[in-house]
Every structure is written in C-alpha cells, then in structure tokens.
Scaffold this motif. Structure first.
Motif: not given
Length: 311
Positions: A166-171, A223-229, A256-263, A270-273
């Motif tokens: 759950a921590v790597v998705t925006a659900g 702060y201490g952000s993995p990104g915002t989407g 990694p500051h990426v956004r990966l679309e999976l099925p 996404g981007a590093d704040p």
C-alpha cells in the motif's frame, strides 16, 4: 538504459514491500482491541470557547468509551494509552478508535489562533504509535509559542505500513483526501480569518497532493516526501504556496521518483518534490533523518515554524 534502471529499482521496492509481510505470515497476529462506533457530532460552526469545549468533551467521551472496550477485551496496553489520551488537558476535535484509529488533536488555543498548522502523518501512524506523532505536534507548538498559534495533529486515515504494497500506491491517499478536504473546510468555516498551513510528512504528502485542489490554505509543506502523484506544482491545482524540504540523512531520497503504470495499479508518485523541475519553494531541512523533521532544536523544526508563521 536509465528508464530500465528506474523500473528495476521500483520493481525491487515493490517486491520487498510484498515479501516482508508475507514472510511474517506464519506468526500469529495479535487480535486488535475492538472500539465502539463514534458518536455523531455536528460540524464545528464556530471556534468560540464554548463550542470548542463541547466538541472536546465529545471527543474525550469517545476516547473513554474506547478505553472501556479495550480494557474489557484484555488489551491493557491499548487501554492505558487511551486512558492517557482522555486526560483533561487533551483536546480532540474528533476521535474514532476503530481500524487503527482516527483523531484530530489540538495543541494550543484554537479559539484565539491566527495561525494554524495541520499535521498530516505518513506510514505506520496509528493509536499504538500515536505518541510519536503527538510529540512532533507538541514540539511545533512550543516552537511557535504564544497564544495566537495552534497545531492540529490530524490522523484522519488508515496509514499504510512502511513495508507494505500500500505504501507505493495512492490507494490510501485517495481514500484520505476527501476526509482532509472536509476537515480543512470545517476548520476554515470555524476560523475564517486564520492562516492555515498543511504540513505533510512522507506518505502524508501523497494525501495532501490528492486533497490540494481547491483547499483554502496558505501553505502546503512537503517534507520527507516520496512524491505527490504530480510532476509539477502546477498539477496540484492549488493557490497555496507549495514548499518542499528533505533532511540530508533521510532515506526517502533513495526511493525512485517515478510513476509506473501496471495492469492492476499505478506504482510510485512521480517527480521528486525537492527537484527544480517540480517547482516548489525549497526550505532548509538540515541534516536529520526521516523521523527528525519535528525534533526539538532541529533546523527543520525552526523553518517549518517560520513557514507556519508566514515569515
């Protein structure tokens, strides 16, 4: 090549987040203490002392009801923690002891406050770890000082585990955003002249990113952000000033500051704040680690307080 490397890193992160919980599945999990349904409360129409006293009394009764149920269940640790939370010096605008817990605790005199900081926590924040979250709110309130500033510790959602899918998705953030919008709207209605800042830590910055459009706040601090989407501040669709900071020893920099679309889902935010491309105003967060941003005496605490004060 770089794209393949980033995809590999994010895949490894996902694999680790899944493997660790599964590896512990053989150990019996503790059955959480049950908690009663919270009593319905009317929206806070005003922040005058009488209205706040009534709201705090309702919150305290909710904590006491949860304490009684935890004690009846035999969960002494949970009951003791709730007993402390029900003390006369504690002020909860809301409390729900179910499913990890939902709270909004006030530090300072909200009736007189002209500046309000709303803290939005990240992963692994719940009733059993609440004192860690509370200590940061206390430190910020003390740094702000005076009677014209208040801090609200808003634990308004079921936070993901630090090591979990759950921590790597925006659900979880998608589910929390509506609650944060509603809470800020209530606060804005009750304190129409106050300057409100959202302080969003770690996964909490994903929540703030989802809630940002239309929020009537002066500042959104990541702060201490993995990104915002979002890839840029503009994509947050907010009129607030967006700030970002990261401590020199914060491990989140390695995510990694990426956004990966999976099925079946989207992984990453996404981007590093703190990157130039994102476009946030950067504040000095000092040399601390991921859990040190609200540590008393830290550079980050000093600068977060300055942002709340509008300096």
């Amino acid at each position: 090549m770089l794209i393949r490397l980033r995809r590999g890193l994010i895949a490894a992160l996902v694999a680790a987040s899944v493997a660790v919980p599964v590896s512990g599945a053989a150990r019996p999990a503790a059955v959480p203490a049950p908690a009663p349904d919270p009593a319905a409360v009317a929206p806070l129409a005003s922040a005058d002392p009488a209205a706040l006293a009534a709201r705090y009394a309702a919150g305290r009764e909710g904590v006491r009801a949860a304490e009684r149920m935890a004690a009846g269940h035999g969960d002494r640790r949970r009951a003791a923690g709730l007993h402390a939370m029900a003390g006369p010096a504690r002020h909860f605008l809301s409390f729900d002891g179910r499913d990890g817990g939902r709270t909004a605790e006030v530090f300072g005199d909200l009736s007189r406050a002209e500046r309000i900081a709303v803290l939005v926590p990240g992963s692994d924040t719940n009733l059993d770890t609440y004192e860690r979250f509370r200590s940061g709110a206390v430190a910020l309130q003390r740094r702000l000082g005076g009677s014209r500033a208040a801090v609200v510790a808003w634990l308004g959602y079921r936070t993901p585990g630090t090591v979990s899918p759950a921590v790597v998705t925006a659900g979880r953030a998608d589910g929390a955003a509506a609650g944060l919008r509603a809470f800020v709207g209530e606060l804005t209605h009750a304190k129409p002249g106050a300057r409100i800042a959202l302080l969003c830590h770690s996964y909490g910055s994903v929540v703030c990113g989802r809630a940002a459009p239309g929020l009537q706040v002066a500042d959104i601090v990541l702060y201490g952000s993995p990104g915002t989407g979002a890839d840029t501040v503009r994509q947050l669709h907010t009129t607030a000033t967006v700030w970002a900071g990261r401590g020199a020893d914060d491990w989140i920099a390695e995510v990694p500051h990426v956004r990966l679309e999976l099925p079946f889902t989207t992984v990453g935010f996404g981007a590093d704040p703190v990157s130039k491309e994102f476009g946030a105003r950067i504040f000095d967060a000092g040399g601390g680690g991921h859990s040190d941003y609200l540590k008393p005496g830290s550079v980050s605490l000093k600068n977060l307080a300055r942002i709340v004060e509008g300096a």
